[in-house]
Write an enzyme that holds these catalytic residues in place. Structure first.
Site, PDB file in Angstrom:
ATOM      1  N   SER A  93       0.713   5.056  -0.121  1.00  0.00           N
ATOM      2  CA  SER A  93       0.870   3.628  -0.428  1.00  0.00           C
ATOM      3  C   SER A  93       1.950   3.364  -1.469  1.00  0.00           C
ATOM      4  O   SER A  93       2.666   2.357  -1.400  1.00  0.00           O
ATOM      5  CB  SER A  93      -0.461   3.042  -0.891  1.00  0.00           C
ATOM      6  OG  SER A  93      -0.910   3.681  -2.073  1.00  0.00           O
ATOM      7  N   ASP A 104      -4.252   4.907  -6.641  1.00  0.00           N
ATOM      8  CA  ASP A 104      -3.702   6.218  -6.986  1.00  0.00           C
ATOM      9  C   ASP A 104      -2.297   6.390  -6.427  1.00  0.00           C
ATOM     10  O   ASP A 104      -1.824   5.618  -5.594  1.00  0.00           O
ATOM     11  CB  ASP A 104      -4.618   7.329  -6.491  1.00  0.00           C
ATOM     12  CG  ASP A 104      -4.786   7.321  -4.979  1.00  0.00           C
ATOM     13  OD1 ASP A 104      -4.131   6.489  -4.310  1.00  0.00           O
ATOM     14  OD2 ASP A 104      -5.574   8.127  -4.463  1.00  0.00           O
ATOM     15  N   ASP A 106      -0.082   9.193  -4.463  1.00  0.00           N
ATOM     16  CA  ASP A 106      -0.050  10.456  -3.735  1.00  0.00           C
ATOM     17  C   ASP A 106       1.259  11.159  -4.074  1.00  0.00           C
ATOM     18  O   ASP A 106       2.345  10.607  -3.839  1.00  0.00           O
ATOM     19  CB  ASP A 106      -0.137  10.212  -2.227  1.00  0.00           C
ATOM     20  CG  ASP A 106      -1.480   9.649  -1.818  1.00  0.00           C
ATOM     21  OD1 ASP A 106      -2.501  10.202  -2.237  1.00  0.00           O
ATOM     22  OD2 ASP A 106      -1.496   8.636  -1.086  1.00  0.00           O
ATOM     23  N   ASP A 158      -3.172  12.051  -7.034  1.00  0.00           N
ATOM     24  CA  ASP A 158      -3.535  13.131  -6.115  1.00  0.00           C
ATOM     25  C   ASP A 158      -2.294  14.002  -5.966  1.00  0.00           C
ATOM     26  O   ASP A 158      -1.280  13.559  -5.414  1.00  0.00           O
ATOM     27  CB  ASP A 158      -3.962  12.583  -4.745  1.00  0.00           C
ATOM     28  CG  ASP A 158      -5.352  11.978  -4.776  1.00  0.00           C
ATOM     29  OD1 ASP A 158      -6.027  12.094  -5.804  1.00  0.00           O
ATOM     30  OD2 ASP A 158      -5.753  11.370  -3.764  1.00  0.00           O
ATOM     31  N   LYS A 219      -5.246  -3.023   4.669  1.00  0.00           N
ATOM     32  CA  LYS A 219      -5.860  -2.071   3.741  1.00  0.00           C
ATOM     33  C   LYS A 219      -6.993  -2.727   2.955  1.00  0.00           C
ATOM     34  O   LYS A 219      -8.057  -2.129   2.769  1.00  0.00           O
ATOM     35  CB  LYS A 219      -4.809  -1.518   2.774  1.00  0.00           C
ATOM     36  CG  LYS A 219      -3.929  -0.430   3.374  1.00  0.00           C
ATOM     37  CD  LYS A 219      -2.697  -0.170   2.532  1.00  0.00           C
ATOM     38  CE  LYS A 219      -3.039   0.367   1.166  1.00  0.00           C
ATOM     39  NZ  LYS A 219      -3.465   1.777   1.166  1.00  0.00           N
ATOM     40  N   TYR A 228     -12.359   2.646   5.208  1.00  0.00           N
ATOM     41  CA  TYR A 228     -11.134   3.239   4.664  1.00  0.00           C
ATOM     42  C   TYR A 228     -11.487   4.559   3.989  1.00  0.00           C
ATOM     43  O   TYR A 228     -11.776   4.600   2.805  1.00  0.00           O
ATOM     44  CB  TYR A 228     -10.498   2.271   3.657  1.00  0.00           C
ATOM     45  CG  TYR A 228      -9.085   2.626   3.220  1.00  0.00           C
ATOM     46  CD1 TYR A 228      -8.823   3.760   2.461  1.00  0.00           C
ATOM     47  CD2 TYR A 228      -8.014   1.808   3.555  1.00  0.00           C
ATOM     48  CE1 TYR A 228      -7.539   4.076   2.065  1.00  0.00           C
ATOM     49  CE2 TYR A 228      -6.721   2.108   3.153  1.00  0.00           C
ATOM     50  CZ  TYR A 228      -6.485   3.238   2.408  1.00  0.00           C
ATOM     51  OH  TYR A 228      -5.200   3.550   2.013  1.00  0.00           O
TER      52      TYR A 228
END
Length: 581
Positions: A93, A104, A106, A158, A219, A228
């Site tokens: 995202s 978060d 990624d 993450d 989303k 989700y």
């Protein structure tokens, strides 16, 4: 979309359905959608944006330091260690430009060939643990895509890992080159493809601003409706992005409101397991596996295949089960009806974002409780348990008298104080005595111990009893429960002295207050009192004892398959109109 000669060109794998431009009403509806998303707090402040950039800068510097430390330990010279390099890439995202406040990032840690994955989960993990800005650090090396999760300066991160076959990693490295995948193992390929897929999605959509606004809406809807979560067998961020991108390709000139109105109708009627593709699948020059249901039995078994556009093509939805597929199809249908009212009757967009009713939908639930004696240990243990829940769903789908097993997308965590062994045992089984908690918190610290627990839930949908029947229906959960417990306890880091796992049936009337919406608490209490006065029992019985009869065919498979066949038959006619297959 037409080329210079006026001929219609393909976007993705087919011609567009419509190249019509938005009407004034469509644009007004999109403006209302944008304002509704702003009202929902989906856009982060400039201050938070800058904080994210600072965190990514610090991580990138740490990766270079991490590689340097590993090289020196391997015996390389200072000069070679400094030149080895390393780099952070973003995907998901954040890279797509649809992240919101508190979401978060990624990230991918790319390192040269002499750094091993074990170094990442040891050296890099220790470096992060020593950083004062880092909290909630947890390593999940056994995940399908191994990851380190953390909060860095209050920004959730993450962090995945990929070792390339290069001796140095320059800051100018571009991951789009297919040759970089040469000689990588499957886990490194999956990690690298996170960034490659994100960039390819942005390249394949006809209008990026429209795509981003639509994806933000989808989303939010998916999060509110609790569908989700790739880990739990629903769709993750990249899958939702690819679905939105595909509908954008089919309506290249449409505005966001129009795309959304088409999105849910198309997906409700999509003829699964017909795959969703953004471009034709490439075979490529490398000896790596490419998604192909004609060659691989595992690929043929995918319920809702959504295929990544970057080479090598993979299925982003391999975790979807019969149950989660059925739940999503139902949600698509309901959302399509709501959006139709929004577009035709000017119903506010907020009607699409109503929270799910998971904890009031079913009469029976399965409760999975993971417990540990320390916060750091619990982050790892509960993450492992959560990652295996989809396996439990698959096992439940094979038992008699169950229509579907619906997992909730997140767990509920608590910190419990206790003084006695009995209180500890109760907490491990989800029984929290408020008075005992209050007494423990006020007692001498030497007499009080701490337990960390996380509770996960699976809704159990039992078929309606046939009219005129008074027979009790029995739900035998013993075997799935025992097999799941055995799976998580077989983890090589499991320690029975410090970790616990309990799987138990729980009726809706016994759900803890913290999972129920406020309006449901009063209703649950009234139903409880009503049952107590009437003396009536639930019509379904749940048995956790060993089975004493041979298992018959799966009610879930038979029931869901027949429903899916009906949907597919109807959807196939719709599909032929626009996919040209």
């Amino acid at each position: 979309m037409s080329n210079q000669n006026g001929a219609q060109r393909r976007l993705g794998v087919t011609m567009p359905i419509s190249e019509a431009f938005p009407t004034k009403e469509d644009l007004e509806s999109s403006d209302r959608l944008l304002q509704a998303l702003k009202d929902q707090g989906l856009f982060e402040s400039d201050e938070e944006s800058k904080r994210r950039e600072i965190v990514l800068g610090k991580l990138d510097k740490m990766v270079k330091e991490f590689v340097y430390v590993v090289y020196v330990r391997r015996g390389y010279s200072e000069q070679i260690a400094k030149e080895a390099g390393g780099k952070i890439f973003t995907f998901g995202s954040y890279r797509l430009g649809v992240h919101g406040s508190g979401t978060d990032i990624d990230t991918l840690c790319v390192v040269p060939r002499y750094v091993e994955r074990e170094d990442f989960f040891q050296v890099m993990h220790d470096m992060l643990r020593r950083r004062p800005e880092v909290a909630d650090l947890a390593a999940v090396p056994d995940a399908f895509t191994p990851v380190i999760t953390m909060s860095f300066s209050d920004i959730p991160i993450d962090l995945t890992f990929a070792r390339l076959g290069l001796t140095t990693i320059p800051d100018t490295l571009d991951l789009s080159d297919d040759s970089l995948l040469r000689n990588l193992d499957d886990r490194c390929i999956r990690s690298v493809n996170g960034s490659r897929v994100t960039d390819e999605i942005l390249r394949l959509v006809p209008n990026i601003p429209t795509f981003r606004l639509t994806l933000r809406c989808v989303k939010l809807w998916a999060q509110r409706r609790a569908v989700y979560s790739n880990m739990m067998g629903f769709l993750g961020g990249v899958a939702w992005a690819m679905l939105v991108a595909r509908v954008c390709q089919l309506y290249p000139n449409a505005c966001a409101a129009t795309i959304i109105s088409r999105f849910f109708s198309i997906l409700h009627q999509w003829p699964w397991p017909q795959p969703v593709l953004l471009k034709p699948i490439e075979e490529g020059p490398l000896q790596v596996r490419v998604w192909n249901p004609k060659l691989y039995q595992a690929d043929k078994a995918h319920k809702m295949p959504i295929i990544t556009p970057a080479y090598p093509s993979m299925c982003a939805t391999h975790n979807v089960t019969d149950s989660t597929k059925a739940v999503m199809l139902s949600e698509f249908k309901d959302a399509a009806e709501i959006v139709n009212r929004i577009m035709s009757q000017r119903v506010p967009w907020s009607a699409l974002f109503v929270k799910d009713d998971f904890f009031t939908r079913y009469r029976h639930y399965l409760q999975i409780i993971a417990s540990s004696d320390s916060n750091e240990r619990h982050l790892t243990w509960s993450g492992l348990v959560e990652s295996r829940i989809r396996h439990l769903v698959g096992k439940l789908e094979r038992i008699d008298n169950l229509v579907l097993a619906h997992p909730y997308i997140k767990g509920y965590s608590k910190v419990i104080k206790y003084k006695t062994a009995a209180e500890k045992e109760d907490a491990a089984h989800g029984i929290i005595n408020a008075q005992a908690q209050e007494a423990a918190e006020g007692a001498d610290s030497a007499d009080v111990q701490t337990m960390y627990i996380s509770c996960y839930y699976i809704g159990l949908c039992i078929p309606v009893r046939e009219e005129g029947s008074k027979a009790h229906r029995k739900l035998d959960l013993y075997r799935p429960k025992e097999e799941f417990t055995e799976i998580v306890k077989s983890w090589d880091k499991y320690d029975e002295q410090t970790m616990g796992i309990v799987v138990q049936h729980i009726r809706s009337s016994a759900l803890p207050a913290d999972v129920l919406p406020a309006e449901a608490l009063e209703d649950a209490e009234q139903k409880k009192n009503k049952r107590a006065k009437s003396g009536k029992k639930n019509a379904a019985a749940v048995d956790a004892r060993p089975p004493n009869k041979k298992r018959r065919g799966s009610a879930v498979q038979n029931g869901v398959a027949s429903d899916a066949a009906s949907v597919t038959s109807q959807a196939l006619r719709f599909f032929l109109k626009f996919e040209g297959s």
